[in-house]
Design an enzyme around this catalytic site. Structure first.
Site, mmCIF file in Angstrom:
data_model
loop_
_atom_site.group_PDB
_atom_site.id
_atom_site.type_symbol
_atom_site.label_atom_id
_atom_site.label_comp_id
_atom_site.label_asym_id
_atom_site.label_seq_id
_atom_site.Cartn_x
_atom_site.Cartn_y
_atom_site.Cartn_z
ATOM 1 N N LEU A 1 0.804 -1.224 0.000
ATOM 2 C CA LEU A 1 0.000 0.000 0.000
ATOM 3 C C LEU A 1 0.842 1.282 0.000
ATOM 4 C CD1 LEU A 1 -3.203 -0.301 2.215
ATOM 5 C CD2 LEU A 1 -3.024 0.194 -0.210
ATOM 6 N N ILE B 1 1.554 2.694 -3.348
ATOM 7 C CA ILE B 1 0.444 3.445 -3.937
ATOM 8 C C ILE B 1 0.301 4.799 -3.253
ATOM 9 C CG2 ILE B 1 -2.001 3.376 -4.539
ATOM 10 C CD1 ILE B 1 -0.333 1.081 -5.718
ATOM 11 N N GLU B 2 0.440 4.797 -1.930
ATOM 12 C CA GLU B 2 0.194 6.006 -1.158
ATOM 13 C C GLU B 2 1.268 7.073 -1.361
ATOM 14 O OE1 GLU B 2 -2.150 7.120 0.658
ATOM 15 O OE2 GLU B 2 -3.477 5.432 0.988
ATOM 16 N N SER B 3 2.524 6.670 -1.296
ATOM 17 C CA SER B 3 3.599 7.663 -1.204
ATOM 18 C C SER B 3 4.855 7.307 -1.958
ATOM 19 C CB SER B 3 3.971 7.844 0.275
ATOM 20 O OG SER B 3 4.511 6.623 0.785
ATOM 21 N N TYR C 1 -7.669 3.161 -6.803
ATOM 22 C CA TYR C 1 -6.808 2.804 -5.678
ATOM 23 C C TYR C 1 -6.714 1.286 -5.473
ATOM 24 C CZ TYR C 1 -4.968 3.238 -0.879
ATOM 25 O OH TYR C 1 -4.206 3.159 0.256
#
Length: 535
Positions: free
Chosen positions: A109, A112-114, A219
């Site tokens: 994750l 994807i996030e950062s 997402y």
């Protein structure tokens, strides 16, 4: 943690791409390249471990997932950068996910996030860190955020909070991970609203049928696409940088505030590298009120602890409190307490904005030289520290960045005990004893003695290094209790008691204690309890 790869040098990487597109032109390389690919796919690295740990369906044939797979295939440089940044943390985060019995896919994750950048900040939403946690969400999970420190950027603290939040979302959506992951992005309220809207319209309520914002629609497929690519190296031959399936980092609790430049010198690291591994600290020093923990490469811990114990600057910082009186100036107060205005401003951030009658100031009670060493962000590191021990074995280059290769990593044995991910290395302070330490870390005397191979009558010395076996998760109760259909996994929240939880689920306190093997009434926020509601 990122290992110099001997399997694929750059020419081989290029050769694989050419070979797969034009294999008929390279009959003499076919066998050697196939062998190289096979060695890569069977290497003892994190990617093989992740493949084995993945548990979610990846919906590879879904058009939205396929679209994201194609995007990653066309943006391999983005993946490589993200993985290079993630290298020191992947092993730790996977272990934390496994302790909570969470899908290994969640380890992806932060890509994807950062892009696994701990310094990432969304200026529009205010989300920060590798998990891009919002300030309010982070505060709800006990993450501290102040002038000195932002726990959302602290990889250890934010990972604990993010995984606890994902556990909560899993329970909220009754085990539906697609909905839980979507809610991590947009909030459970928005997902619930979309579900209710579909119900009112007579539509199905699975994730793929919900009318969510486009960002959230993208997402979940991005996460599934990444997991698919890692799971299917035969079909999607992206050559990921090798990441060792072994611990690389250790958490050291020094029990007092320390200047980061000084800490870096003690550890044999550059200040830049120390900050990269400890991104939660916003200033030149750690927070005077804690946390006092530093993340270091395991191989640098021994050097750091020895130099720290023998450093004249390693003393508890004693504080006095002073109320500003009529006629005071910052310079006069600094002179009165044998310190400097800059040190006062560092230990009292409010002085950067205001100075008024009646203000309460915190002032270190040390000599001017020591105060400057520890408190002043402009001060150079003291030179009277014991010469740094030359470490025998793999060392971290002073030019290390998360995108570069480092030497092999290993677990550090401590007599008959092996340091585990999540354990803490604690430096004994003056006045410490076994009872005080075990109470602080909520472990038993027996566990502390066994981990450090010491006896109950042995005295402790300031600067002595102790292993605190804090890796054992409370979630192990789930391994001892056989879940029955209808049972609930509940995450303890602030203010919860066994009595409140039992009443909420219409069961008895004795059943809750029995199901969770609880010897006391003590609960910690974030703990997961089995609630036997199947009867």
């Amino acid at each position: 943690m990122l290992i110099a790869s001997t399997v694929f040098a750059a020419p081989v990487n290029e050769g694989i791409k050419v070979y797969q597109k034009n294999m008929h032109l390279f009959p003499d390389r076919k066998q050697s390249l196939a062998a190289d690919i096979d060695r890569y796919r069977n290497a003892d690295d994190m990617w093989n471990e992740l493949r084995q740990e993945f548990t979610l369906p990846h919906y590879e044939n879904n058009p939205l997932v396929q679209e994201k797979i194609n995007w990653f295939l066309n943006h391999q440089d983005y993946l490589v950068r993200s993985i290079n940044r993630s290298a020191p943390y992947l092993y730790y985060i996977l272990q934390q996910a496994k302790k909570r019995h969470l899908p290994a896919e969640l380890v992806l994750l932060p890509i994807i996030e950062s892009s696994y950048n701990p310094f990432a900040l969304n200026a529009q939403s205010g989300a920060a860190g590798i998990w891009q946690m919002m300030p309010a969400t982070a505060s709800g999970y006990g993450i501290r955020q102040n002038w000195w420190y932002d726990g959302r950027r602290d990889v250890v603290a934010s990972t604990k909070a993010a995984l606890n939040h994902l556990s909560y979302l899993r329970t909220f959506f009754e085990g539906n991970w697609l909905l839980a992951v979507a809610a991590y992005d947009t909030g459970e309220g928005n997902v619930l609203s979309a579900i209710r809207k579909n119900i009112n319209n007579g539509e199905t309520t699975d994730y793929w049928s919900l009318h969510l914002a486009q960002e959230t629609r993208d997402y979940v497929p991005q996460l599934l696409a990444l997991a698919t690519i890692i799971s299917r190296p035969d079909e999607y031959p992206i050559i990921f940088p090798a990441v060792s399936n072994a611990p690389y980092l250790a958490q050291v609790d020094i029990g007092a505030q320390i200047d980061l430049k000084h800490a870096a010198a003690l550890a044999g690291l550059s200040l830049k590298n120390l900050k990269v591994l400890n991104p939660g600290y916003s200033r030149a020093s750690t927070d005077p009120n804690g946390p006092f923990k530093l993340i270091l490469p395991i191989e640098n811990v021994e050097q750091f602890s020895e130099n720290l114990a023998n450093s004249p600057a390693y003393q508890d910082i004693d504080w006095t409190h002073y109320k500003v009186r009529n006629g005071d100036t910052i310079a006069l107060i600094a002179q009165r307490f044998n310190t400097t205005p800059s040190s006062l401003r560092v230990s009292n951030p409010a002085l950067l904005h205001t100075f008024r009658l009646g203000m309460n100031l915190s002032i270190p009670k040390k000599s001017a030289g020591l105060s400057e060493t520890i408190m002043n962000s402009e001060q150079e590191v003291v030179t009277s520290v014991r010469p740094y021990k030359k470490y025998k074995g793999p060392t971290v280059s002073s030019k290390l960045s998360l995108a570069s290769s480092v030497a092999d990593v290993f677990e550090v044995p401590h007599d008959n005990y092996t340091l585990q991910p999540g354990d803490t290395l604690y430096m004994v302070r003056r006045g410490d004893d076994l009872e005080k330490i075990t109470k602080h870390f909520r472990i038993t005397r027996k566990e502390l003695l066994a981990a450090n191979q010491i006896n109950a009558n042995q005295s402790l010395s300031p600067g002595q290094q102790l292993i605190i076996p804090t890796h054992k998760p409370k979630e192990n109760i789930l391994m001892k209790y056989e879940l029955a259909p209808g049972d609930t996994i509940y995450m303890v929240r602030e203010g919860d008691t066994i009595e409140k939880i039992a009443a909420k689920f219409h069961t008895t306190t004795s059943e809750v204690r029995l199901a969770n093997l609880l010897a006391t009434n003590e609960l910690q926020e974030g703990d997961r309890l089995v609630i036997p509601t199947h009867a």
